[in-house]
Scaffold this active site. Structure first.
Site, PDB file in Angstrom:
ATOM      1  N   GLY A  13      51.915  76.359  90.081  1.00  0.00           N
ATOM      2  CA  GLY A  13      52.778  76.842  91.175  1.00  0.00           C
ATOM      3  C   GLY A  13      53.463  75.540  91.586  1.00  0.00           C
ATOM      4  N   ASP A  63      52.518  81.352  83.060  1.00  0.00           N
ATOM      5  CA  ASP A  63      52.121  82.514  84.132  1.00  0.00           C
ATOM      6  C   ASP A  63      50.507  82.456  84.176  1.00  0.00           C
ATOM      7  OD1 ASP A  63      51.866  84.846  85.141  1.00  0.00           O
ATOM      8  OD2 ASP A  63      52.740  85.897  83.603  1.00  0.00           O
ATOM      9  N   VAL A  64      50.117  82.226  85.279  1.00  0.00           N
ATOM     10  CA  VAL A  64      48.654  82.376  85.598  1.00  0.00           C
ATOM     11  C   VAL A  64      48.177  83.542  85.413  1.00  0.00           C
ATOM     12  CG1 VAL A  64      48.803  80.292  87.288  1.00  0.00           C
ATOM     13  CG2 VAL A  64      48.918  82.498  88.177  1.00  0.00           C
ATOM     14  N   SER A 147      44.390  80.677 102.955  1.00  0.00           N
ATOM     15  CA  SER A 147      45.221  80.879 104.257  1.00  0.00           C
ATOM     16  C   SER A 147      44.342  80.824 105.228  1.00  0.00           C
ATOM     17  CB  SER A 147      46.285  81.917 103.732  1.00  0.00           C
ATOM     18  OG  SER A 147      46.776  82.104 105.047  1.00  0.00           O
ATOM     19  N   TYR A 160      48.156  90.433 100.867  1.00  0.00           N
ATOM     20  CA  TYR A 160      48.241  88.762 100.826  1.00  0.00           C
ATOM     21  C   TYR A 160      46.870  88.210 101.568  1.00  0.00           C
ATOM     22  CZ  TYR A 160      49.454  83.822 101.667  1.00  0.00           C
ATOM     23  OH  TYR A 160      49.391  82.419 101.790  1.00  0.00           O
TER      24      TYR A 160
HETATM   25  N1  LIG Z   1      53.722  78.244 103.436  1.00  0.00           N
HETATM   26  C1  LIG Z   1      52.653  78.593 103.969  1.00  0.00           C
HETATM   27  O1  LIG Z   1      52.934  79.032 105.231  1.00  0.00           O
HETATM   28  C2  LIG Z   1      51.292  78.954 103.584  1.00  0.00           C
HETATM   29  C3  LIG Z   1      50.603  79.204 104.523  1.00  0.00           C
HETATM   30  C4  LIG Z   1      48.969  79.353 103.976  1.00  0.00           C
HETATM   31  C5  LIG Z   1      48.780  79.127 102.525  1.00  0.00           C
HETATM   32  N2  LIG Z   1      50.025  78.962 101.975  1.00  0.00           N
HETATM   33  C6  LIG Z   1      49.561  78.850 100.446  1.00  0.00           C
HETATM   34  O2  LIG Z   1      50.058  77.767  99.881  1.00  0.00           O
HETATM   35  C7  LIG Z   1      50.477  78.126  98.464  1.00  0.00           C
HETATM   36  C8  LIG Z   1      51.941  77.477  98.188  1.00  0.00           C
HETATM   37  O3  LIG Z   1      52.618  78.185  98.939  1.00  0.00           O
HETATM   38  P1  LIG Z   1      54.227  77.948  99.129  1.00  0.00           P
HETATM   39  O4  LIG Z   1      54.552  78.240 100.582  1.00  0.00           O
HETATM   40  O5  LIG Z   1      54.674  76.714  98.706  1.00  0.00           O
HETATM   41  O6  LIG Z   1      55.065  79.092  98.317  1.00  0.00           O
HETATM   42  P2  LIG Z   1      56.104  79.093  97.050  1.00  0.00           P
HETATM   43  O7  LIG Z   1      56.288  80.357  96.752  1.00  0.00           O
HETATM   44  O8  LIG Z   1      57.016  78.081  97.383  1.00  0.00           O
HETATM   45  O9  LIG Z   1      55.237  78.450  95.907  1.00  0.00           O
HETATM   46  C9  LIG Z   1      54.416  79.187  95.183  1.00  0.00           C
HETATM   47  C10 LIG Z   1      54.823  78.681  93.468  1.00  0.00           C
HETATM   48  O10 LIG Z   1      53.823  79.515  92.828  1.00  0.00           O
HETATM   49  C11 LIG Z   1      54.619  80.240  91.571  1.00  0.00           C
HETATM   50  N3  LIG Z   1      54.079  81.178  91.039  1.00  0.00           N
HETATM   51  C12 LIG Z   1      54.126  82.183  91.335  1.00  0.00           C
HETATM   52  N4  LIG Z   1      53.620  83.284  90.470  1.00  0.00           N
HETATM   53  C13 LIG Z   1      53.188  82.582  89.435  1.00  0.00           C
HETATM   54  C14 LIG Z   1      52.574  82.806  88.107  1.00  0.00           C
HETATM   55  N5  LIG Z   1      52.654  84.133  87.967  1.00  0.00           N
HETATM   56  N6  LIG Z   1      52.299  81.685  87.315  1.00  0.00           N
HETATM   57  C15 LIG Z   1      52.574  80.481  88.013  1.00  0.00           C
HETATM   58  N7  LIG Z   1      53.241  80.100  88.836  1.00  0.00           N
HETATM   59  C16 LIG Z   1      53.512  81.120  89.708  1.00  0.00           C
HETATM   60  C17 LIG Z   1      56.069  80.149  92.443  1.00  0.00           C
HETATM   61  O11 LIG Z   1      57.073  80.205  91.152  1.00  0.00           O
HETATM   62  C18 LIG Z   1      55.979  78.973  93.298  1.00  0.00           C
HETATM   63  O12 LIG Z   1      56.560  77.950  92.586  1.00  0.00           O
HETATM   64  C19 LIG Z   1      50.305  79.398  98.043  1.00  0.00           C
HETATM   65  O13 LIG Z   1      49.072  79.662  97.644  1.00  0.00           O
HETATM   66  C20 LIG Z   1      50.256  80.193  99.595  1.00  0.00           C
HETATM   67  O14 LIG Z   1      49.516  81.351  99.435  1.00  0.00           O
HETATM   68  C21 LIG Z   1      51.194  78.844 102.200  1.00  0.00           C
END
Ligand SMILES: NC(=O)c1ccc[n+]([C@@H]2O[C@H](COP(=O)([O-])OP(=O)(O)OC[C@H]3O[C@@H](n4cnc5c(N)ncnc54)[C@H](O)[C@@H]3O)[C@@H](O)[C@H]2O)c1
Length: 254
Positions: A13, A63-64, A147, A160
């Site tokens: 991702g 695709d994970v 998270s 989530y």
């Molecule tokens: N942004 C926040 O506030 C926050 C807080 C806590 C945890 N997180 C965690 O941090 C991580 C990144 O979050 P983010 O804010 O960058 O979100 P984001 O949506 O920008 O990034 C997630 C990425 O995962 C990819 N993805 C989705 N489904 C997929 C699949 N089936 N196979 C491969 N790739 C796939 C998406 O295309 C995207 O590039 C996530 O695990 C999220 O849960 C984020």
């Protein structure tokens, strides 16, 4: 000497959001990185950006949730870079594939299933495939992304939060199962992070509201998280496994 010289790292991702920052930080420390991302355009763009800065990156559309897609990603990685030392299980339903922030009784069954499939099953499938390679090295660093909501609870998004709580248990159990191979499995739990590429007013408000309830009162950005990832990816954490580190500026203290 850079801290990850000669290491190979996969970040799932990493085409959008925080994962891009993880990939760049690992690359800046000398790792060769693999962008394993669902969105092929974003994969290509991220790889171009990293390589234009002099880093060594490849992109593999992945695709994970698909065992075949994950197997292809792992075999292409080994073909290009010969081994895998580090895995960051970052892919999730979050900003790019947004989730409903509805209460528990308004979430659709389809969205619940998709959430579990990407966030939990995806983490398991990628870990399983990568560990087969790490066992050959008798070395490995797996960093799962949870998270802070999973530690402190949240008033919405129960699917989530449940998926991210699952990642903490997954981390502890996997750490026990692969310790004999000198593979460390740890977890980083970010707080509310301004990760959106084009945040609108309501996202900016949500992120600054979060800043008011933490000990360190400012908006959290992806750069606040990369140090924890680097620590768990490096030899500095060689005797640490099964742990979850909350990185949220001191909101959730546990
Ligand atoms: N942004 C926040 O506030 C926050 C807080 C806590 C945890 N997180 C965690 O941090 C991580 C990144 O979050 P983010 O804010 O960058 O979100 P984001 O949506 O920008 O990034 C997630 C990425 O995962 C990819 N993805 C989705 N489904 C997929 C699949 N089936 N196979 C491969 N790739 C796939 C998406 O295309 C995207 O590039 C996530 O695990 C999220 O849960 C984020």
């Amino acid at each position: 000497m850079k801290r990850l010289e000669s290491k190979v790292a996969i970040v799932t991702g990493a085409g959008h959001g925080i994962g891009k920052f993880y990939a760049e930080r690992l690359a800046s420390e000398g790792a060769r990185v693999v962008i394993a991302e669902l969105d092929s355009g974003a994969t290509e763009k991220t790889v171009l950006e990293l390589n234009s800065k002099g880093y060594k990156a490849i992109g593999i559309q992945t695709d994970v949730t698909s065992e075949a897609s994950v197997a292809n990603m792992v075999s292409e990685t080994v073909k290009h870079f010969e081994k895998i030392d580090i895995l960051v299980n970052n892919a999730a339903i979050f900003a790019t594939i947004p989730m409903s922030r509805a209460p528990y009784d308004e979430i659709s069954i389809d969205e619940w299933d998709l959430m579990m499939s990407v966030n939990v099953k995806g983490t398991w499938l990628v870990s399983k495939a990568v560990i087969a390679e790490m066992k050959k090295l008798r070395y490995g660093k797996i960093i799962n992304i949870s998270s802070s909501t999973a530690v402190k609870g949240s008033p919405s998004r129960i699917h989530y939060v449940t998926s991210k709580a699952g990642i903490i248990g997954f981390t502890k159990t996997l750490a026990n199962e692969v310790g004999d191979y000198n593979i460390c499995v740890n977890c980083v739990a970010p707080g509310s992070t301004l990760s959106e590429e084009n945040p609108n007013e309501s996202i900016l408000k949500m992120r600054s509201d979060a800043a008011n309830v933490r000990a360190l009162k400012r908006v959290q950005t992806p750069d606040d998280l990369t140090g924890a990832i680097l620590f768990f990816a490096s030899h500095d954490s060689d005797f640490i496994t099964g742990q979850t580190l909350v990185v949220d500026g001191g909101n959730c203290m546990h």
